[in-house]
Design a protein around this motif. Structure first.
Motif, PDB file in Angstrom:
ATOM      1  N   HIS A 198       0.819  -1.225   0.000  1.00  0.00           N
ATOM      2  CA  HIS A 198       0.000   0.000   0.000  1.00  0.00           C
ATOM      3  C   HIS A 198       0.843   1.260   0.000  1.00  0.00           C
ATOM      4  O   HIS A 198       0.375   2.331  -0.375  1.00  0.00           O
ATOM      5  CB  HIS A 198      -0.946  -0.001   1.194  1.00  0.00           C
ATOM      6  N   LEU A 222       1.023   3.531  -3.101  1.00  0.00           N
ATOM      7  CA  LEU A 222      -0.074   4.434  -3.454  1.00  0.00           C
ATOM      8  C   LEU A 222       0.321   5.892  -3.290  1.00  0.00           C
ATOM      9  O   LEU A 222      -0.227   6.777  -3.947  1.00  0.00           O
ATOM     10  CB  LEU A 222      -1.303   4.125  -2.596  1.00  0.00           C
ATOM     11  N   LYS A 255      -4.176   3.710   6.119  1.00  0.00           N
ATOM     12  CA  LYS A 255      -5.155   4.772   5.883  1.00  0.00           C
ATOM     13  C   LYS A 255      -4.464   6.038   5.382  1.00  0.00           C
ATOM     14  O   LYS A 255      -4.990   6.747   4.515  1.00  0.00           O
ATOM     15  CB  LYS A 255      -5.931   5.056   7.168  1.00  0.00           C
ATOM     16  N   SER A 291      -1.742   6.177   3.568  1.00  0.00           N
ATOM     17  CA  SER A 291      -1.378   5.965   2.159  1.00  0.00           C
ATOM     18  C   SER A 291      -2.564   6.278   1.246  1.00  0.00           C
ATOM     19  O   SER A 291      -2.416   6.934   0.208  1.00  0.00           O
ATOM     20  CB  SER A 291      -0.930   4.515   1.948  1.00  0.00           C
ATOM     21  N   VAL A 292      -3.734   5.821   1.633  1.00  0.00           N
ATOM     22  CA  VAL A 292      -4.932   6.061   0.822  1.00  0.00           C
ATOM     23  C   VAL A 292      -5.299   7.538   0.838  1.00  0.00           C
ATOM     24  O   VAL A 292      -5.736   8.102  -0.172  1.00  0.00           O
ATOM     25  CB  VAL A 292      -6.096   5.201   1.327  1.00  0.00           C
ATOM     26  N   GLU A 293      -5.116   8.182   1.980  1.00  0.00           N
ATOM     27  CA  GLU A 293      -5.430   9.610   2.078  1.00  0.00           C
ATOM     28  C   GLU A 293      -4.523  10.432   1.167  1.00  0.00           C
ATOM     29  O   GLU A 293      -4.979  11.369   0.491  1.00  0.00           O
ATOM     30  CB  GLU A 293      -5.287  10.071   3.527  1.00  0.00           C
ATOM     31  N   LEU A 304      -3.117   9.358  -1.569  1.00  0.00           N
ATOM     32  CA  LEU A 304      -3.576   9.072  -2.925  1.00  0.00           C
ATOM     33  C   LEU A 304      -4.793   9.921  -3.280  1.00  0.00           C
ATOM     34  O   LEU A 304      -4.892  10.455  -4.390  1.00  0.00           O
ATOM     35  CB  LEU A 304      -3.910   7.588  -3.060  1.00  0.00           C
ATOM     36  N   SER A 305      -5.713  10.069  -2.364  1.00  0.00           N
ATOM     37  CA  SER A 305      -6.940  10.829  -2.642  1.00  0.00           C
ATOM     38  C   SER A 305      -6.645  12.299  -2.931  1.00  0.00           C
ATOM     39  O   SER A 305      -7.343  12.920  -3.739  1.00  0.00           O
ATOM     40  CB  SER A 305      -7.912  10.698  -1.469  1.00  0.00           C
ATOM     41  N   LEU A 365     -11.716   2.446  -7.831  1.00  0.00           N
ATOM     42  CA  LEU A 365     -10.520   2.042  -7.091  1.00  0.00           C
ATOM     43  C   LEU A 365     -10.600   0.556  -6.784  1.00  0.00           C
ATOM     44  O   LEU A 365     -11.531   0.095  -6.128  1.00  0.00           O
ATOM     45  CB  LEU A 365     -10.397   2.849  -5.794  1.00  0.00           C
ATOM     46  N   LEU A 394     -13.114   5.544   2.925  1.00  0.00           N
ATOM     47  CA  LEU A 394     -12.610   5.767   1.573  1.00  0.00           C
ATOM     48  C   LEU A 394     -13.548   6.655   0.756  1.00  0.00           C
ATOM     49  O   LEU A 394     -13.098   7.478  -0.038  1.00  0.00           O
ATOM     50  CB  LEU A 394     -12.416   4.435   0.856  1.00  0.00           C
ATOM     51  N   TYR A 404     -12.724  10.148   1.483  1.00  0.00           N
ATOM     52  CA  TYR A 404     -11.483  10.581   0.845  1.00  0.00           C
ATOM     53  C   TYR A 404     -11.709  10.894  -0.633  1.00  0.00           C
ATOM     54  O   TYR A 404     -11.244  11.904  -1.153  1.00  0.00           O
ATOM     55  CB  TYR A 404     -10.410   9.499   0.964  1.00  0.00           C
TER      56      TYR A 404
END
Length: 543
Positions: free
Chosen positions: A451, A454, A485, A487-489, A491-492, A501, A530, A533
């Motif tokens: 992750h 990302l 979390k 990493s995803v933030e 990316l967003s 996604l 998600l 985000y």
């Protein structure tokens, strides 16, 4: 910009994605009208797909359409039910130009009447996965502008097909897919026992409620005067039974996979007939024998070509000769721009066929390519004009090949790599992904990364991201979970326009998550997180 004519602004907007056009529509009235040009509205599909049967949800969708200033509407309905108000079609009057119905439980008289009584400007009708039809022989006013019709996965009979086809006397585009066609003589003889010659039988005798027959379809095809697009996948014999040959057809899609219900394919006759369609511009053939490739290479007007080829034990030793000859002959297809050329999925498991390189002149003319690469990787040398690229055998790529791909293919909008086994975190992080500034779709299957990668995707136009076999570990503590979390933030923020996604977890990660009892968390709380985000996210898959 404000001094430019609206026609010029419209031409400029054609190069922009949907979201950017929506933003520019807010600038002033001139930009609003330019972004609402019919050329754009015809490509924008408005979807109704309820999560649950609820009349209020449908009314909200209907009211939104009624209040819209759009002059043209392309509508898609999923799981439309009887509690939904069918007057939506009447109220919208002449604005509807396209209707797509998916997963319809029942198509009956009232439903069909609601469509036919109002949509005088309807041009396209699609019926996909209709469970049941109950239609009586009512006389309905034909829709003269209806030129495109798709019937896909429908339990339909000859009589019902005749009734629906009467709505479109000026049909130009017909698709019949997975509709359980029957064509064998014993079956036809059973339902039409009065027939002495089932091929030459008159159309009036084909009106059964029990069978959907090839012969009925052949009759209609022989009487169309302006058909230019045909898609079939149930019974290929329909194609070479059309008499006389219709040179007006510009687009053709065939599936040569034989079923127990259809006529055995007469390949000699198919070869002869296909060779006469010299005006074809778009051709798709699935399961084409390698021996037939030479006929395809003589269709010099092709612009869009999709082939999946197959071989059997009888022609296996000559298959290399056929393949090499076809690949070299592509240089004669001067207009070809979109090419998909792959082995049949059934073939890969038991027969290995050689892969030959496309010629330089072919690669330079293509804008879209879907194929397996040869060992010389000629595509990476000469395919810089590509905007769409799918590499089926990504395992052939080395680190330097991936670097070259992401560094030089700056025109790419859609990139899909299968079997990309070499990837890991270290390699992925060093790839110049941000160099592909026009990238809209990125799919790497499997990706074999964690992750943390990302955080290194910064393409602002990206809308679709698929990275499978991703490691979500470590996630055994709250701190490690927060890192994922984070990493995803990141990316967003870097990819704000993402609508799909798909970061499916590796099986080992999934087992770890299950053993730590985190699965419920990921399926509920984390999914909600998600969606906060990614404000535009429509499709989300974690496994």
């Amino acid at each position: 910009m404000e001094t430019l004519p609206s026609e010029i602004i419209t031409q400029i907007l054609e190069y922009l994605p949907f979201d950017d056009r929506r933003e520019l529509a807010r600038v002033n009235k001139m930009f609003y009208h330019a972004s609402s040009h019919p050329v754009f509205l015809r490509k924008e599909l408005l979807n109704y797909e309820p999560y649950e049967v609820n009349l209020n949800n449908f009314n909200h969708f209907k009211n939104m359409l009624l209040k819209s200033r759009r002059k043209l509407l392309c509508l898609k309905f999923v799981h439309l039910t009887f509690i939904d108000d069918l007057t939506i079609f009447t109220n919208l009057g002449d604005h509807i130009i396209s209707l797509n119905f998916i997963d319809l439980d029942l198509l009956n008289d009232s439903f069909l009447d609601a469509i036919t009584q109002c949509c005088s400007n309807l041009e396209k009708l699609e019926l996909i996965n209709v469970i049941d039809l109950i239609l009586t022989d009512n006389d309905r006013k034909p829709i003269l502008k209806l030129c495109s019709m798709t019937l896909n996965s429908i339990k339909i009979s000859d009589r019902e097909f005749n009734l629906i086809l009467k709505l479109a006397p000026n049909l130009k585009d017909l698709s019949i897919l997975d509709c359980n066609l029957v064509g064998k003589y014993p079956v036809i003889k059973r339902f039409y026992p009065h027939n002495s010659n089932y091929i030459d039988c008159s159309f009036t005798k084909y009106n059964s409620n029990d069978v959907f027959s090839e012969d009925n379809i052949v009759h209609h095809l022989n009487n169309f005067v302006c058909l230019n697009s045909l898609r079939l996948n149930d019974s290929i014999s329909i194609f070479y039974r059309i008499q006389p040959i219709q040179p007006e057809i510009k687009s053709l899609s065939l599936n040569l996979f034989e079923t127990i219900y259809s006529h055995p394919i007469n390949y000699e006759k198919l070869n002869l007939v296909l060779g006469q369609y010299v005006f074809l511009e778009q051709l798709e053939i699935l399961e084409i024998p390698v021996g037939m490739l030479s006929i395809v290479s003589k269709l010099y007007n092709l612009r869009h070509l999709t082939l999946s080829y197959t071989a059997n034990d009888s022609n296996y030793f000559d298959s290399g000769k056929y393949l090499k000859s076809f690949v070299e002959s592509l240089k004669n297809l001067k207009y070809i721009r979109i090419l998909s050329f792959n082995r049949s999925s059934d073939l890969i498991n038991h027969l290995e066929l050689p892969i030959y390189p496309f010629l330089e002149c072919t690669l330079k003319s293509l804008t879209s390519l879907d194929c397996s690469l040869d060992s010389n990787l000629e595509v990476l040398k000469f395919g810089k004009n590509l905007t769409n690229l799918r590499i089926r055998n990504g395992g052939i790529l080395k680190v330097e090949d991936l670097q070259l791909l992401f560094r030089n293919f700056t025109n790419l909008k859609h990139l899909w790599i299968d079997d990309c086994s070499i990837l890991n975190d270290e390699i992925f992080i060093k790839l110049p992904i941000s160099n592909l500034k026009e990238l809209i779709t990125l799919k790497i299957i499997p990706s074999n990364i964690s992750h943390r990668c990302l955080r290194h995707i910064t393409n602002s136009r990206l809308k679709v991201l698929t990275l499978t076999a991703m490691s979500l570990e470590p996630c055994s503590t709250q701190a490690e979970l927060n890192e994922f979390k984070h990493s995803v933030e990141i990316l967003s923020r870097a990819v704000p326009k993402l609508t799909q996604l798909n970061i499916r977890a590796h099986c080992i990660s999934l087992k770890t998550i299950e053993s730590l009892d985190y699965l419920t968390y990921f399926q509920t709380t984390f999914k909600v997180l998600l969606t906060t985000y990614f404000e535009r996210l429509k499709i989300l898959k974690l496994w």
